[in-house]
Design an enzyme around this catalytic site. Structure first.
Site, PDB file in Angstrom:
ATOM      1  N   LYS A  52       9.457  -1.997  10.191  1.00  0.00           N
ATOM      2  CA  LYS A  52       9.740  -2.756   8.964  1.00  0.00           C
ATOM      3  C   LYS A  52      10.893  -2.085   8.226  1.00  0.00           C
ATOM      4  O   LYS A  52      10.949  -0.848   8.171  1.00  0.00           O
ATOM      5  CB  LYS A  52       8.467  -2.771   8.114  1.00  0.00           C
ATOM      6  N   SER A 100       3.947  -9.172   3.279  1.00  0.00           N
ATOM      7  CA  SER A 100       5.379  -8.976   3.359  1.00  0.00           C
ATOM      8  C   SER A 100       5.864  -8.532   4.743  1.00  0.00           C
ATOM      9  O   SER A 100       7.038  -8.701   5.053  1.00  0.00           O
ATOM     10  CB  SER A 100       5.820  -7.937   2.318  1.00  0.00           C
ATOM     11  N   SER A 138      -0.307  -6.808   3.218  1.00  0.00           N
ATOM     12  CA  SER A 138       0.951  -7.106   3.914  1.00  0.00           C
ATOM     13  C   SER A 138       0.993  -6.821   5.407  1.00  0.00           C
ATOM     14  O   SER A 138       1.947  -7.219   6.064  1.00  0.00           O
ATOM     15  CB  SER A 138       2.102  -6.370   3.250  1.00  0.00           C
TER      16      SER A 138
HETATM   17  N1  GLN Z   1       1.331 -10.184  -1.134  1.00  0.00           N
HETATM   18  C1  GLN Z   1       1.009  -9.044  -1.937  1.00  0.00           C
HETATM   19  C2  GLN Z   1       2.083  -8.819  -2.972  1.00  0.00           C
HETATM   20  O1  GLN Z   1       2.966  -9.582  -3.041  1.00  0.00           O
HETATM   21  C3  GLN Z   1       0.854  -7.836  -1.080  1.00  0.00           C
HETATM   22  C4  GLN Z   1       2.128  -7.241  -0.646  1.00  0.00           C
HETATM   23  C5  GLN Z   1       1.979  -6.006   0.174  1.00  0.00           C
HETATM   24  O2  GLN Z   1       0.892  -5.696   0.671  1.00  0.00           O
HETATM   25  N2  GLN Z   1       3.063  -5.277   0.295  1.00  0.00           N
HETATM   26  O3  GLN Z   1       2.067  -7.904  -3.728  1.00  0.00           O
END
Ligand code: GLN
Length: 514
Positions: free
Chosen positions: A79, A154, A178
């Site tokens: 990532k 994400s 995420s």
């Molecule tokens: N979707 C969640 C957020 O927007 C989790 C994101 C993540 O785990 N990095 O914060």
């Protein structure tokens, strides 16, 4: 069978036995990327030459009799928020578009030492804030099962590249879901380790008390292989846990006798897509047929998880992101435009007092840098967090959220008295169409309803494929375990994968290739 459909564990043994070179394998993945990346857009950066060079170096070292490490020439995608020396690390943000870290994140150093070929850098929501990859400043990754749909986020690129057979293993991060949410939506297996199991040194920070790096792959066995490389104490991260790392890959195939599965009833009571509910209930039957005892358990405060998360995560983000000021590193606004703007405002000022009230060049530089460098969702989080931490609101929001976080921890503690692993859905529904949440940030936030609890409590969770919707979209099963029980999660997930073949299903374009 096509190389690309083999598991990472199988590929490692072919490499070890000299039946396959890392260069040939890496080339096969690069070709797959070349062929399908136009549609999927899972990667922000792939350097074909650099990847092949790493593979050839590894092949040479193997030929010279060196120990190649547990990954021994296997390609791994990462990532784009893991600092990698000399390699642009953007976090899918304009702010870091040209940022080349002078050092390696600990997980990158571990991957290199384990003989990984770093094949590419995967797309994500900007600063890991989002659940669809649509917040990336550069591109939107598509779901390999249906390119009209989101891959989740994400770590959407991380999940999509595994589903599209563009890499056998990939590394993501999970602050509120995420890793697990995109794994569920793309039909792959993804694990969020216990907070502190994997070093965060060199991970671009979002919310430091929640962030955790973890592996994604097609199967629990492959996840075990990669977790063993990533996990372990690191003196450079004071929150990393100083505990030995089990040999996950050696135990993953051992079934758990008398496994106590806790079915999280609160998660089934929420508004669930009927196909998701049916798949989860079927998974319960699979565990029963494997000899597990299933009992209902409750996480009564889990319904406050999203509200709690959206105070704590933005608060931490607003503090972490204060470092992007245009002065230290990253994007800086165009100074000549700034001077011109100031000159124009001075000229337009009606009085000396009015002129004196104009922002100084320094304040202007901060403001313009941050308004140009950050995308809309990141700004929303910074504003939410700054508000929640401001004097007068701190007690009402931030402190209150910390108290609820404690209640959530207690819920898990009680549930784990009755169950070894907790079972439920990962997401309320399968992958939504692209753009579905465009004007509905709250709807997007709610897709993490079932995953944020594990981050708030710091425990481990895994998402594994457990079914398909009527439209043929993957559905994920969520298992959670107490801190440092990744081994239990992996074994429980592998048991399920011996009895089902959801993890073997691939999108049509992958399945039809040989
Ligand atoms: N979707 C969640 C957020 O927007 C989790 C994101 C993540 O785990 N990095 O914060």
């Amino acid at each position: 069978m096509s190389l690309l459909k083999k598991s990472a564990v199988e590929l490692v043994s072919l490499l070890r036995d000299g039946e396959l070179t890392s260069a040939d394998l890496t080339r096969a993945y690069l070709n797959q990327i070349e062929e399908h990346e136009g549609t999927i857009q899972a990667f922000l950066h792939v350097d074909r030459e650099a990847a092949l060079q790493q593979a050839e170096d590894l092949d040479r070292r193997r030929a010279a009799g060196e120990n190649m490490g547990p990954l021994g020439g296997l390609p791994v995608a990462v990532k784009d928020l893991l600092c990698t020396r000399g390699v642009t690390t953007t976090c899918a943000s304009r702010m870091l578009e040209n940022f080349r870290p002078p050092y390696d994140a600990t997980v990158i150093a571990r991957l290199k030492a384990a003989g990984a070929v770093l094949i590419g850098r995967t797309n994500m929501d900007e600063f890991a804030m989002g659940g669809s990859c649509e917040n990336s400043a550069f591109q939107t990754t598509k779901n390999p099962w249906d390119p009209e749909r989101i891959p989740g986020g994400s770590s959407g690129g991380a999940a999509a590249c595994v589903a599209a057979a563009m890499a056998p293993l990939s590394v993501g991060s999970d602050t509120g879901g995420s890793i697990r949410q995109p794994a569920a939506l793309c039909g792959v297996t993804g694990l969020k380790p216990t907070y502190g199991r994997v070093s965060r040194y060199g991970l671009v920070a979002f919310a430091s008390s929640l962030d955790q790096i973890g592996p994604l792959a097609a199967t629990a066995e492959d996840v075990a292989l990669l977790l063993e490389v990533l996990a372990g104490h690191d003196p450079l991260d004071s929150t990393s846990i100083d505990a030995p790392v089990p040999r996950y890959i050696e135990t993953v195939r051992q079934p758990l006798e008398g496994l106590r599965v806790g079915l999280v009833t609160d998660h089934l009571a929420e508004q669930l897509d009927p196909d998701v509910e049916a798949a989860v209930r079927e998974a319960v039957r699979v565990y029963e047929s494997l000899g597990a005892n299933v009992e209902e358990v409750s996480l009564p405060h889990s319904r406050y998880g999203i509200a709690t998360y959206y105070v704590i995560a933005p608060s931490e983000a607003s503090s972490n992101l204060a470092r992007y000021d245009g002065a230290h590193y990253g994007y800086r606004t165009d100074e000549s435009a700034l001077q011109a703007e100031l000159a124009a405002e001075r000229a337009a000022a009606q009085s000396e007092q009015e002129e004196a009230r104009l922002d100084t060049p320094l304040v202007r530089m901060y403001r313009k840098t941050r308004s140009e460098g950050f995308g809309a969702e990141v700004k929303r989080r910074i504003m939410l967090g700054t508000y929640a931490l401001s004097s007068g609101y701190y007690d009402a929001y931030y402190l209150k959220a910390l108290k609820v976080r404690r209640l959530i921890v207690e819920d898990y503690r009680a549930a784990f008295q009755k169950a070894d692993v907790l079972l439920g859905p990962v997401t309320p529904s399968p992958a939504m169409p692209l753009g579905h949440f465009k004007d509905d940030p709250l709807g997007m936030y709610l897709t993490d309803l079932f995953t944020v609890g594990a981050n708030l409590a710091g425990i481990a969770g895994i998402s594994l494929p457990c079914g398909q919707s009527r439209e043929g979209l993957p559905i994920g099963l969520h298992l959670q375990a107490p801190p440092l029980e990744e081994e239990r999660l992996l074994r429980a997930a592998h048991m399920f994968q011996t009895a089902t073949d959801w993890h073997r299903r691939r999108p049509d374009f992958v399945a039809s290739e040989d």
